[in-house]
Scaffold this active site. Structure first.
Site, short mmCIF file in Angstrom:
data_model
loop_
_atom_site.label_atom_id
_atom_site.label_comp_id
_atom_site.label_asym_id
_atom_site.label_seq_id
_atom_site.Cartn_x
_atom_site.Cartn_y
_atom_site.Cartn_z
CE LYS A 201 -3.60 2.43 2.51
NZ LYS A 201 -4.59 2.38 3.58
CE LYS A 253 -6.16 1.89 -0.40
NZ LYS A 253 -6.78 1.76 0.91
C1 PBG Z 1 -6.83 3.82 5.30
C2 PBG Z 1 -7.40 3.72 3.94
C3 PBG Z 1 -7.27 4.65 2.92
C4 PBG Z 1 -7.96 4.15 1.83
C5 PBG Z 1 -8.51 2.94 2.20
N1 PBG Z 1 -8.13 2.67 3.50
C6 PBG Z 1 -6.69 5.98 2.88
C7 PBG Z 1 -5.36 6.26 3.37
O1 PBG Z 1 -4.49 5.40 3.52
O2 PBG Z 1 -5.17 7.44 3.63
C8 PBG Z 1 -8.07 4.85 0.53
C9 PBG Z 1 -9.04 4.29 -0.42
C10 PBG Z 1 -9.36 5.20 -1.54
O3 PBG Z 1 -8.70 6.21 -1.78
O4 PBG Z 1 -10.33 4.88 -2.24
N2 PBG Z 1 -7.39 2.92 6.18
#
Ligand code: PBG
Length: 330
Positions: A201, A253
């Site tokens: 991520k 992601k």
């Molecule tokens: C954090 C989380 C995020 C997203 C999903 N889970 C945001 C981040 O890490 O700031 C982003 C998903 C998206 O942008 O659609 N738990």
């Protein structure tokens, strides 16, 4: 000039030929719909930077879940937006917290017909907006405390499992999170609960609209725990660790800007590999389509085909319901 002997175009001549030689097809059951449920709402509320996406009330969440199941999507990933936040994210493991209530509602309504998944992270529940608890004092004061956060995650995991989630999506990027959560679930007799590790991520600008959807309070960024967009090899290390710790599924992601990473991961592991097409990926296409600069449906389907081609077995996408209908129509 000799005429070409190899003629790949021969196979592109008619729709029937093209269909026959198509290398992959996406099925609606490979799409997972992320959903937001907000505490205290009476009716759904639109998210400005995410056209078509809403914050649900508990009632509208269930209605939308039925609709998604009818469309044939493979799963639902739930995020909670609490009314109040504190330093340790108390709402996250409270059985009466909005996420756990929403999970229970989904499990009761559609749990036998689809896969109910929970986002397992603290960022929606902490008043500082970070994905973990912070070191209170000393030289590292104000940074995210990895190991103290793990204790919060195990408590969250048990609450989410009790609420009826089948899959827990570990999205916090703390070291060791998969292993400790697996051990805690097993110890509690919940070896049935599936762990989806957001293995790779990235600290991405593409999460911008999501922060509006969850009303994020974050000041600063997550670069001290999410990955640097410049790093490719490091993703394989994250994935290896998560699989060793017991991840049942790994995820990359965002999706479209990280197709190389997705491809690497898909070649490396023998567990399912998913990709999360994040909020900014949707916003980008919707904005261009609204201007008439892109053909919306074709573009969306092309992004999904690309993510699948790179190696994703399933895709989390806010377009899941609409795309499922298009795919069924053929
Ligand atoms: C954090 C989380 C995020 C997203 C999903 N889970 C945001 C981040 O890490 O700031 C982003 C998903 C998206 O942008 O659609 N738990």
């Amino acid at each position: 000039m000799p005429f070409p002997t190899e003629r790949p175009r021969r196979l592109r001549a008619t729709p029937a030929l093209r269909s026959l030689v198509r290398e992959q097809r996406l099925h609606p059951s490979q799409l997972v719909l992320p959903m937001f449920v907000k505490e205290g709402l009476d009716s759904p509320r639109e998210v400005t930077s995410l056209p078509g996406v809403v914050q649900h009330s508990r009632a509208s969440l269930v209605d939308a879940a039925h609709e998604a199941v009818e469309a044939g999507v493979g799963g639902l990933m739930l995020f909670g937006v609490p009314a109040e936040r504190d330093a340790r994210g108390s709402g996250a493991d409270d059985p009466e917290g909005i996420l756990n209530l929403g999970l229970r509602d989904l499990a009761d309504a559609v749990g036998d017909r689809t896969v109910v998944m929970a986002d397992l992270c603290l960022d929606e529940f902490t008043d500082h907006g970070h994905c973990g608890v912070l070191v209170p004092d000393g030289p590292r004061a104000g940074t995210v405390d990895n190991d103290a956060t793990l204790a919060r995650y195990t408590s969250m995991a048990l609450a989410q499992a009790a609420a009826g989630a089948t899959v827990l999506g570990l999205s916090g990027m703390m070291d060791g999170q998969v292993g400790v959560v697996r051990a805690a679930l097993d110890e509690a007799g919940r070896d049935d609960v599936v762990l989806l590790a957001y293995a790779a991520k990235y600290a991405s600008a593409f999460y911008g609209p999501f922060r509006e959807a969850v009303e994020s309070t974050l000041v600063g960024d997550r670069r001290a725990y999410q990955q640097d967009p410049a790093n490719r090899r490091e993703a394989l290390r994250e994935v290896r660790l998560d699989v060793e710790e017991g991840a049942d599924v790994v995820m990359v992601k965002p999706a479209l800007p990280y197709l190389d990473v997705l491809s690497d991961v898909a070649q490396e592991v023998d567990v399912p590999v998913w990709a999360y097409q994040v909020s900014g990926e949707l916003a980008m296409v919707e904005a261009a389509a609204a201007n008439g600069w892109l053909d919306r449906e074709r573009t969306i389907l092309e992004t999904l085909a690309s993510v699948q081609r790179a190696g994703a077995d399933a895709v989390l996408t806010y377009w899941a319901v609409e795309a499922a209908r298009w795919l069924r129509r053929g």
